[in-house]
Design an enzyme around this catalytic site. Structure first.
Site, short mmCIF file in Angstrom:
data_model
loop_
_atom_site.label_atom_id
_atom_site.label_comp_id
_atom_site.label_asym_id
_atom_site.label_seq_id
_atom_site.Cartn_x
_atom_site.Cartn_y
_atom_site.Cartn_z
CG HIS B 68 -2.01 0.99 1.21
ND1 HIS B 68 -1.80 2.34 1.03
CD2 HIS B 68 -3.35 0.84 1.33
CE1 HIS B 68 -2.96 2.96 1.04
NE2 HIS B 68 -3.93 2.09 1.22
CB THR B 140 -12.72 24.23 -49.98
OG1 THR B 140 -13.08 24.49 -51.33
CG2 THR B 140 -12.74 25.55 -49.20
CG HIS B 141 -13.76 20.08 -50.99
ND1 HIS B 141 -14.60 19.38 -50.15
CD2 HIS B 141 -14.37 21.28 -51.19
CE1 HIS B 141 -15.69 20.10 -49.90
NE2 HIS B 141 -15.57 21.26 -50.52
CB SER B 260 18.93 6.95 -43.05
OG SER B 260 18.19 5.87 -43.60
CE LYS B 265 11.68 13.20 -48.92
NZ LYS B 265 11.02 12.01 -48.40
CD GLU B 272 6.05 13.55 -41.57
OE1 GLU B 272 5.54 13.01 -42.55
OE2 GLU B 272 7.27 13.43 -41.28
#
Lengths: 430, 430, 430, 430
Positions: B68, B140-141, B260, B265, B272
């Site tokens: 406890h 939009t969309h 890597s 990139k 993210e």
């Protein structure tokens, strides 16, 4: 939502017809504002107001061709008016009307829920006062702890419902917002003054800023609030189910529910139903938070979700609150059984009071705690009253005399000791 | 929470040591109050105050025997004090200290988050002002709609963050509550005045009523609020990821992240990460609502959950808000690319303005809409400027003269037409 | 996951060191394959194998500069090897190693869980056999229904655990998959034969097709499976908590847990803890399904989530299964109390048997049902044995003679009637 | 579920009438078995078979009085038959019929979904073959990575759908189970042989063991499986939305959807709708796991939830799979635009190929990686082709001669290098 859990007037708010009526209401308010501001001819506006007729069947026909429900609605209106109909929806995007109309529904729906919540709170308070002094065992971990009154249990729920009423009112404030700012929120094709007038007419606040739509943190706020309200109902329902058990039998639903096979069954089925339904509102709340990250100035991913979760959550929460109000109203409370159950633990529920006395008299805390724990276990294992074991214990005798021990087990001790502050607590809600 | 997403000072609030320190703080406040009220000897209280030492290692040893954690903590304190230590925790249940201490952590954690949120809001506003007039296409969309400014986009996020600050403040109010009411909330073993004094000393409101614990609608309120804040960050992060794409390239994270395998990139990896982490806070919010229905006066089911989800949600939300503040602060905005992207739709983004003009000149709405839709589709399909198609169309010529058509495609038209109310919108936030 | 709920060897699988070791293992398997296929010099490969050393501290230093944990790991390896180190990670993307390594952890983790689940199933079966004939009341809606045996209850859990073992094995099959297919899954920079050899060496199946990563339906499958296993543990834990209550007292946790304030408490705290923890696994499962829609050939949104939810779900599920095995192993079953509780409903649990007899003798179903329902309610309300009411009822006397009625209430009737098929059921699990 | 997302024949499976028909079907199968086993008179069974008529209106009337839908159904049947009707439902509990009937619906619903899934898989495979060699850029983190073919993207989805078909078949096996074991699963009032015969007649497996109900891990298994299928559709839909954007424009929905304000809009609205609807199925899956811990031998909490989430999840998943099949079938693929987009990154997508060559020629990995990263950044920043920067770089010239460099940028290089294993991958699915 399925009919079984849908009650009027809440369910009527979410019919297709009611939605079209709200769309029309917004478009007509825009018509008024455009005319007032001289942006469309006043005569044309007057004709629109007179002639514009909702014709859902016709709107559906057009939708079947163009696959756009709102545009079909506008075209059906335009048809009903004739040439002047071309001024309908002037400078607007669909969501100027759709989102503003949705806010009307949210506001009205929240008003219904606030009414429901207040009614439930009232009943809880009334029954709490009725059972202010009704002694029963308090339980922690499902095990007997120390006495409370049934009124205190009800009062805790009342207090929680008061917080829920506040939450619903806050949610209403955040949802009662309109936007008439055009395709991407720039007012390029419609003046900001139109938004102001339309919102004033509809009893909404104009959004400070919008893009094609109102931002979805508002709707997530509303649906998480509903989920918390549902959580309160689930909590009350779970408690009643537990107190309803054959072995406890302290309360009974006023109209319990039977079995097709076992004629003797009297089940707490309303509370079971409500416990389950809370899961629906909770799951929907999650989807409403997922709806927040709309791409760019608008995307339609939230649209299909909202068509389902918003009506469902409002209808189910309304059902939860109303049905629970009925359950509490008609709840049968078995005061004798509450008293009888108190006896089942053979006086061990007094162990803390004795512990404190031993400490006050000079025994070390850990020793006193271990000792009272040991005697309580023996009492239960041997099914002997705790009093006999306490009275006979040599170590305890060093600290407490027989009169002091008798006092703990004397008639009315539980009331004198455990409920001495009940009035104080109730007084806070006067 | 894993170290990677844990920042000081928030993470320090949730260490085991910090928790024990809060427990001690509450027990000492109780000690003060009990002495003040004459319920324990003043001398003993003084000795406790002087001698009570936190010894977590010793508490763990005791916990290993008695399973406890809180009781072990109390016994370790008692040991550090000696005989007078028996007055520690007098009349209290573990959760008097644990829940009151948790409220201290919730309040402090919310204070950190409010600070985070204000900082993020400030940066959003500053960058909104910087880009008040930076023209870009609204989408939009995912498709080009009509022009906006990048400042408006930032201002929408600022406005949403203001609502979040309000939500966090409301959550703080609902969480800043203590309870010292004993095992089942009756104050049988501890006077209500102790609760009042302890809460006053700690800067908390005493709960109107409690059972063994504070009711969990409060904690659910806090965690759903965090989930909505996380939803806002997810929304901003998603938008930046979309604007960051190679083909759009309108913004870039200040410190993008490589690969890597592929040296070329430059990825929006902060956004993210933040998008993903919002799922954690959202999932935890759900568990917090599930925690509401506690059986009777307390059960422990919520305890294991809270040990995990409360620290995790606070630490992750803190990370979300702080890291997003950094992203916005350092966000590289490619104004030229925004302008270049505007051109990609070959003038079709003016279609609504022409539509409205045609209506004003007397063309029926449905006809004008169909016509402009058809010409826009042709422009894209044939990669021809809309202007050439509009100018050549016989039906349009009946309503618009060449000067009127030229106006729509003249230099600066987008600014004149689409951003004419941008100052008005910004003025609402002055 | 917090230490409190983390057990070895499961928790050791998810340390940072274990993760780096798996990355190294995959890179070295790739090194072997590239050398075998002549795609890197055999000598260089040999040197790499000899010299490559994991140096996590160094990897962290590099990560601090380049903000990419995997690339930093590769560079630290390269440093440990020297010039030949340039062939490490040749043609690979980070996720070739990371996802393949994660699959190793998933497989090993599932193996642990399958072991846990089998152990729990074994204990459930053993105790089911022990209590095959231990008569107790079956309850529906918390109310007494008809007799069962405690062995049947345990056997239902055993049967469910068998389904869980099958689910875990299916999940292991779907997770035991590797991918060495390069940045976007085309094998442009690494031959498919490398993937085949690496997977063979590691005991994984090569994915039929991949992009930068393995598809996340696999991971969602694993985590929803864990959530269902957790649901089973929650179900067992909830049942034990209910049977543990003071008023029912049919079972008791072998090592129950006390209270800091009330010395007499003996709480089912293990089962409470397990009930709560299931919520964590369930919430994480949801996040794992949200992880499925990765943008294009990979995005990092799922990465931050997986760092948290995968280890947490495995560690908690391991804890759930192991701790529940201990609970069942040591569960104290109070056979006398089960028998005593059977008596509480005063014979009303026989109502269906009488109902069927009345129907067989010719009474209409609805009439018989209503009649037996009425008599059962009277029995409970008046606290009289049902037998006396049945025996005295004029309508019943028309259909049943006293001998027939006596039979229902005769000694051993419950065993003769209600447990007559228990052996048949157990025989299905022989 | 709302009409808008409900398709036949799936929706017809979940009407109230269909449910009553299944109940009737189970009761009549029981009637056959009881007669066959001589437990009710064969003549009575024959009369029941001839006369039993479903009369839902009458059942509702009775339900209004007794508040028990299944018992009302039984009584309405009994009325339609007359005196022999008393043998209907003999020895059964409601859930013998209700749960067995639900299993029929689950099985049939899963059959529909397996059909849907196979159709979607077929279309994906067909279109994958069609675009086996259609070159496009692969993207990670939304940024250009390296070339893939559109066929590979489709083939990954096909492969995932094959796993989903397997999952649906496994779920069908776990759901296709009946139980006719009475009120608490002991067969006290109904012989196990009845269960065997009824299940054989209905094409279900008898459960090895049950209590009042089938255990809810089965239903949770089904609904989590549906959520994973929905996740796959969401993933595909999200990808199409991203490829559909104005700036990417590589695919277009066959029947895109317009705007009420902006005539030029062509939106991917089907995919937006499907993205949103997946949230419904996911949220419902969570509630289905929450349904697992039923108290004792049965409680009703799951009942209200299942009435909503089971039909909704089946209807929505059916809609998701069917509508996505239509989207893929009619998806317009813009091969020229895919090719054009490949050019946008100015040759930087070759950086890895050059990196590997530099390593093979002796450059250290870290140096080569940093160098190519730097040149790629320059290419993008200065909008110059990578080739010119590579050709001019003194360090590179030490390792690569002009012919080697030319090769990387020669016509057809992307096809020769990046798609060289595409046939190998497709061959795995022959």
């Amino acid at each position: 939502m399925i009919e079984r859990y849908s009650l009027s007037p809440m369910k009527d708010l979410w019919t297709e017809e009611a939605k079209y009526q709200r769309w029309l209401r917004v478009e007509l308010a825009v018509n008024d504002a455009l005319a007032e501001l001289g942006q469309i001819p006043k005569d044309a506006a007057k004709i629109i107001k007179e002639k514009a007729r909702l014709n859902i069947a016709r709107a559906h026909e057009i939708e079947a061709q163009i696959s756009h429900d709102f545009l079909a609605f506008v075209r059906s209106l335009e048809e009903s008016v004739g040439l002047e109909g071309r001024y309908i929806h002037r400078g607007l995007t669909s969501y100027d009307a759709e989102d503003t109309a949705l806010s009307l529904a949210l506001r009205d729906g929240l008003n219904f829920l606030i009414g429901d919540a207040k009614k439930l709170a009232d009943i809880l308070k009334r029954r709490a006062l009725e059972h202010k002094k009704t002694l029963m065992i308090g339980r922690t971990h499902g095990m007997h702890a120390e006495p409370i009154t049934f009124g205190l249990k009800l009062l805790i729920w009342y207090d929680e419902m008061r917080r829920n009423i506040k939450r619903l009112e806050d949610a209403r404030a955040i949802a009662s917002v309109g936007k008439i700012s055009g395709s991407v929120g720039t007012y390029a094709n419609v003046d900001p003054e139109v938004e102001r007038q339309v919102c004033a007419q509809l009893g909404l606040e104009p959004a400070n800023i919008s893009n094609q739509i109102l931002q979805r943190d508002r709707h997530a706020h509303v649906l998480t609030t509903l989920a918390i309200c549902a959580g309160t109902v689930e909590k009350i329902a779970t408690e009643i189910r537990n107190l309803h058990r054959t072995e406890i039998a302290e309360v009974r639903e006023g109209r319990p529910h039977g079995s097709s096979s076992m004629p003797h069954k009297q089940n707490p089925s309303a509370c079971e139903t409500l416990t389950g339904l809370a899961r629906i509102v909770r799951a929907n709340a999650l989807a409403s938070i997922e709806n927040m990250p709309v791409w760019h100035e608008q995307d339609l991913t939230r649209s299909s979700v909202e068509r389902i979760i918003i009506p469902d959550s409002f209808i189910v929460t309304d059902y939860l609150l109303k049905r629970m109000a009925g359950v509490i109203e008609h709840l049968q409370v078995n005061v004798e059984r509450m008293r009888a159950n108190l006896e089942q633990s053979l006086g061990t529920i007094i162990s803390q009071a004795i512990l404190l006395k031993l400490i006050d008299k000079g025994m070390a805390r850990a020793q006193a705690h271990d000792l009272m724990g040991e005697l309580s276990k023996q009492a239960i294992a041997q099914q002997k009253p705790l009093k006999s074991l306490v009275s006979a214990h040599p170590e305890i005798k060093k600290f407490l005399n027989p009169t002091e021990i008798d006092e703990f087990f004397s008639p009315g001790y539980l009331e004198r000791y455990h409920t001495k502050h009940v009035e104080t607590i109730f007084a806070r809600f006067a």
